[in-house]
Enzyme design. Structure first.
Site, mmCIF file in Angstrom:
data_model
loop_
_atom_site.group_PDB
_atom_site.id
_atom_site.type_symbol
_atom_site.label_atom_id
_atom_site.label_comp_id
_atom_site.label_asym_id
_atom_site.label_seq_id
_atom_site.Cartn_x
_atom_site.Cartn_y
_atom_site.Cartn_z
ATOM 1 N N CYS A 1 0.845 -1.207 0.000
ATOM 2 C CA CYS A 1 0.000 0.000 0.000
ATOM 3 C C CYS A 1 0.877 1.253 0.000
ATOM 4 O O CYS A 1 1.525 1.548 -0.980
ATOM 5 C CB CYS A 1 -0.962 -0.051 1.191
ATOM 6 S SG CYS A 1 -2.357 1.066 1.006
ATOM 7 N N HIS B 1 -3.541 -5.614 1.109
ATOM 8 C CA HIS B 1 -2.801 -5.884 2.343
ATOM 9 C C HIS B 1 -2.776 -7.369 2.703
ATOM 10 O O HIS B 1 -3.755 -7.863 3.256
ATOM 11 C CB HIS B 1 -3.464 -5.148 3.516
ATOM 12 C CG HIS B 1 -3.191 -3.682 3.561
ATOM 13 N ND1 HIS B 1 -2.184 -3.131 4.316
ATOM 14 C CD2 HIS B 1 -3.798 -2.650 2.934
ATOM 15 C CE1 HIS B 1 -2.190 -1.811 4.164
ATOM 16 N NE2 HIS B 1 -3.156 -1.495 3.333
#
Lengths: 220, 80
Positions: free
Chosen positions: A87, A195
């Site tokens: 991310c 994630h």
């Protein structure tokens, strides 16, 4: 396996990453402050975690990419140590020039936070080999600027060289060619918008992220 | 010297803020609006006293931090 997570001011998934790596692989994992100039010796994996390093000011990852620790991260990457940017960490790797392209504002302008289905495009990569015959994975995204952009010749090269590792099955943010995760030419540096650190145990809704960490451990 | 650096997304790179603003302007009845782009302006003072030196310094700053040339262009103006 020995891992380290870099902590930038504004990182918020640093501890998640440490717990995820430790529980998924049995590795030891240290947290390293961004102002350090050296990494612990003998690392197999360096993680740049999610969050909002330096408040996302100027551009996501721009200031973090110039952190003192990044010279050591680049050096380790050159020596073949696995580097995983998740991310905000993906944005940092692009800003640091360790990966091509950039992450733009989401096409729908909204921050998107939800589990997404991913296609494992390259099951041979250092980050996916533990998925065995599994060709899909579920992980959670949480980003406002996850819209991967690179010029077409770069995208063609990424696809041609097997550097596109994960694609979204249903594109959540306008990302070029549905790209969710890429690796560098050497195959040891990965940028991933979803994630794995939020999907490493069934209680989190998916344990598919654990296989990504185990893939790295296999190679370590 | 005073420096002013103007940064925009390159033509062809999707500017979703520009698109949203354009849609809002259309909603207000400004039907003739086209091509809205959003950029940023960064201003600062430089100790350099010559224009060329100041411009060179501002250019180096823009290339290394202020702009990401994968997606952005920058334009520098130097004034006394």
């Amino acid at each position: 396996m020995k891992a380290a997570v870099v902590v930038f001011p504004g990182s918020n998934c640093d501890r998640d990453c440490k717990v995820a790596v430790e529980r998924s692989t049995g590795a030891t994992c240290e947290l390293v402050w961004h102002a350090e100039t050296d990494l612990p010796a003998g690392l197999d994996l360096i993680i740049l975690p999610g969050g909002f390093a330096h408040g996302d000011y100027l551009r996501c990852g721009a200031m973090a990419a110039l952190s003192p620790i990044m010279a050591a991260v680049k050096g380790a990457a050159d020596r073949g140590v696995a580097v995983l940017g998740i991310c905000n960490g993906f944005q940092v790797l692009c800003e640091a020039g360790l990966l091509p392209g950039a992450l733009l504002r989401n096409a729908g302008l909204k921050y998107v936070c939800k589990p997404v289905a991913l296609t494992i495009v390259n099951p041979q990569s250092r980050f996916t080999r533990a998925y065995a015959n599994q060709d899909e994975a579920i992980m959670t995204i949480g980003n406002g600027e996850g819209n991967y952009f690179a010029p077409d010749p770069v995208l063609d090269r990424l696809e041609g060289e097997g550097q596109v590792v994960f694609r979204y099955k249903s594109n959540p943010n306008g990302s070029a060619r549905d790209i969710a995760g890429i690796v560098n030419g050497q195959g040891n540096v990965m940028g991933l918008m979803p994630h794995p650190d939020r999907a490493f145990e069934p209680e989190l809704g998916s344990a598919d992220g654990a296989l990504l960490f185990r893939s790295i451990a296999l190679a370590a | 010297m005073k420096a002013r650096v103007e940064i925009f997304l390159k033509p062809g790179v999707l500017d979703v803020q520009g698109k949203a603003i354009e849609a809002a302007l259309h909603g207000l009845g400004f039907a003739g609006v086209r091509g809205v782009r959003v950029g940023k302006v960064i201003t600062f003072d430089l100790e350099a006293t010559d224009r060329a030196g100041a411009e060179l310094e501002a250019r180096r700053m823009s290339e290394t931090l202020l702009a990401n040339q994968v997606i952005e262009t920058f334009h520098i103006e130097i004034a006394p």
